[in-house]
Design an enzyme around this catalytic site. Structure first.
Site: not given
Length: 565
Positions: A24, A114-115, A280, A282, A284-285, A348, A367, A369, A380
């Site tokens: 990233r 991700s987020h 989020d 992508d 996964d949250r 994590t 998790e 998060s 996730k």
């Protein structure tokens, strides 16, 4: 037939070390000449590329379509046999994991940060997933990194770009490219897991008193949410908002927490909505939030585990075990103990859960998060968690003849059975790396000297006394592959069972992010008044003591965190 392949001379770039979340950086870093190409070639140099089948997709953020074309050119030149690509370069991370597993692909390259925020001045990411659908383990990411340090050239197929907006199969040099519907396979997966008829029946019969609102935060999950909530469950279009994926996420921060998902929180409170949820960038949250009821991720995964038997997938296959990341509250441990299930505390990183799942020892995990999932895939899964909650609420109401059961009722019932783990996370984002490292060094010094052991600290505002019982650096030995992960977070425990965790996060693209996690357990016998306090009330004294012991404000130069969840 031969195809024109060209070798492009290049030189290594510093700092192309991927974690389990991939590489990233800012978009402008990836846009440097040869930078993205180097990293992609390093991936192909690290796997069996010849004849491979690879899944490609991502969260649709800025610079994604161009990077998909780069992957196709370099992958084809390196002998990849087939690419499965999400239409318009979009695949949520959970959907990509499912496709890798369903079609027995070699792996996948996911374009996501991700987020993190998107757009030309924000973040981009490239992540490699292996054949089980999960993030690449360290032996793979380390190999990729070593390749980036010695790369001298990369191969490209000289061919015209593929139309990523057209579903179908295409020939691309020696490879086949299949552009697929990004949503269809994932919807089929969820319909096989959950009791959709029960959920639909409940929603149909409670149109007036149980409204639903999902906020996609202009991330990848918008089309998935529309297919699930509107097309399949029959909810009105007003049940979804911000569900058009945008390269810059509409200028927002696609992180489903109380700060960044304020558009959801405001709408839920304003319109008295019983069930709100967000995902989020992508996919996964997730966050579950109803009128006056925020569900912490720690409580969310524990409640899903508690109610697992009402979900067809678990009713049929059983629950093999439960797990959480180390910073996550111990609420799910209590569920495992009551149900006689094996449970795990891991570092994590979803790869640790994946090892346990592949060995048949884990079914549900989470998790703190805002990541929750199960062994249906190896990532996730935000929408999985949201539909799980709808399934649980529908089942709870099917058993109740007295009143409508909502989010708060499930929370209170859980606390009455198990007690409550008050929990909060303080995020200090993009702080100077020197300060973050100094904070870690300060705690390490206290660990080595034992200077904190048995010390008593009194909260100025609550006069509560906290006695330190231990300070340690969390280390994990994987029971499956026996690998050892050290330095996973510094943990201060107190004599009353409370604990505070400090971690440097690796999900940012610049500077450092320091996370502080605080947890205080209150047993069920404490009664409704104590169990019903807000998290800020329940944790106030512990937070003050944690800041004092760590000297966090002094080291980071911040009086307040960026985000509190």
């Amino acid at each position: 037939m031969s195809f024109p392949v060209k070798d492009i001379p290049t030189k290594p770039f510093d700092g192309q070390k991927p974690g389990t979340s991939g590489l990233r950086k800012r978009v402008k870093v990836f846009q440097q000449e040869h930078y993205t190409e180097n990293f992609i070639q390093a991936i192909f140099d690290s796997i069996e590329a010849k004849g491979a089948t690879l899944v490609i997709g991502g969260d649709g953020r800025f610079f994604s379509p161009e990077t998909v074309q780069t992957i196709l050119k370099i992958g084809s030149a390196n002998g990849v046999g087939k690419f499965i690509v999400g239409k318009d370069s979009i695949l949520s991370t959970p959907a990509a994991s499912n496709i890798i597993r369903k079609y027995k692909a070699t792996g996948g390259i996911l374009l996501t940060a991700s987020h993190n925020p998107g757009g030309p001045d924000n973040d981009f990411g490239i992540k490699y997933n292996v054949s089980n659908g999960g993030p690449a383990p360290e032996n793979v990411t380390n190999k990729i990194y070593e390749k980036t340090k010695t790369i001298q050239s990369y191969k490209v197929l000289e061919a015209s770009p593929i139309d990523l907006g057209k579903i179908g199969k295409f020939t691309y040099g020696p490879a086949e490219v299949a552009i697929i519907d990004s949503v269809a396979d994932y919807l089929t997966l969820l319909e096989d897991i959950f009791d959709f008829p029960l959920i639909k029946s409940f929603l149909d019969s409670h149109k007036s008193d149980f409204r639903v609102l999902f906020d996609g935060l202009h991330g990848v999950t918008g089309p998935y949410a529309r297919a699930i909530l509107v097309s399949t469950l029959g909810l009105p279009e007003t049940s979804i908002q911000n569900c058009v994926p945008l390269p810059d996420f509409g200028g927002g921060h696609p992180d489903p927490n109380l700060t960044y998902a304020h558009t959801l929180v405001e709408a839920v409170e304003r319109d008295n909505i019983a069930f709100g949820a967000a995902s989020d960038g992508d996919g996964d949250r997730n966050m579950i939030y109803g009128k006056g009821a925020f569900v912490t991720p720690s409580d969310s995964v524990a409640i899903i585990a508690h109610w697992a038997e009402v979900i067809p997938y678990f009713k049929k296959g059983g629950v093999k075990g439960l797990a959480r990341s180390m910073p996550t509250s111990k609420a799910i441990d209590l569920v495992a103990q009551k149900k006689g299930l094996e449970y795990f505390e891991v570092p994590t990183g979803w790869k640790f859960f994946g090892n346990l799942m592949d060995a048949g020892r884990l079914s549900i995990c989470g998790e703190e998060s805002f990541g929750t999932g199960s062994d249906h895939i190896r990532e996730k899964d935000g929408l999985w968690a949201i539909v799980a909650w709808l399934n649980i609420i529908a089942a709870a109401n099917a058993k109740s003849s007295n009143k409508l059961i909502g989010i708060n009722d499930l929370l209170n019932e859980f606390y009455e059975i198990y007690g409550r783990s008050f929990f909060s996370r303080y995020d200090y984002e993009e702080v100077p790396s020197d300060g973050a490292n100094a904070l870690v060094a300060h705690l390490n010094d206290a660990l080595k000297s034992g200077s904190l052991n048995d010390t008593v600290h009194t909260s100025a505002s609550t006069s509560t006394k906290f006695t330190v019982s231990s300070l340690y650096d969390f280390e994990y030995k994987d029971p499956i592959d026996h690998s050892v992960s050290k330095n996973q977070g510094q943990v201060i425990t107190f004599s009353d069972g409370s604990r505070v965790v400090f971690r440097l996060s690796g999900t940012g693209s610049q500077g450092a992010t320091v996370r502080m996690y605080v947890e205080r357990y209150v047993p069920a016998k404490a009664g409704p008044a104590e169990l019903g306090k807000s998290a800020s009330e329940g944790l106030k004294g512990l937070i003050e003591v944690a800041l004092e012991i760590s000297k966090l404000k002094e080291f980071l130069g911040r009086d307040e965190p960026t985000v509190i969840t």
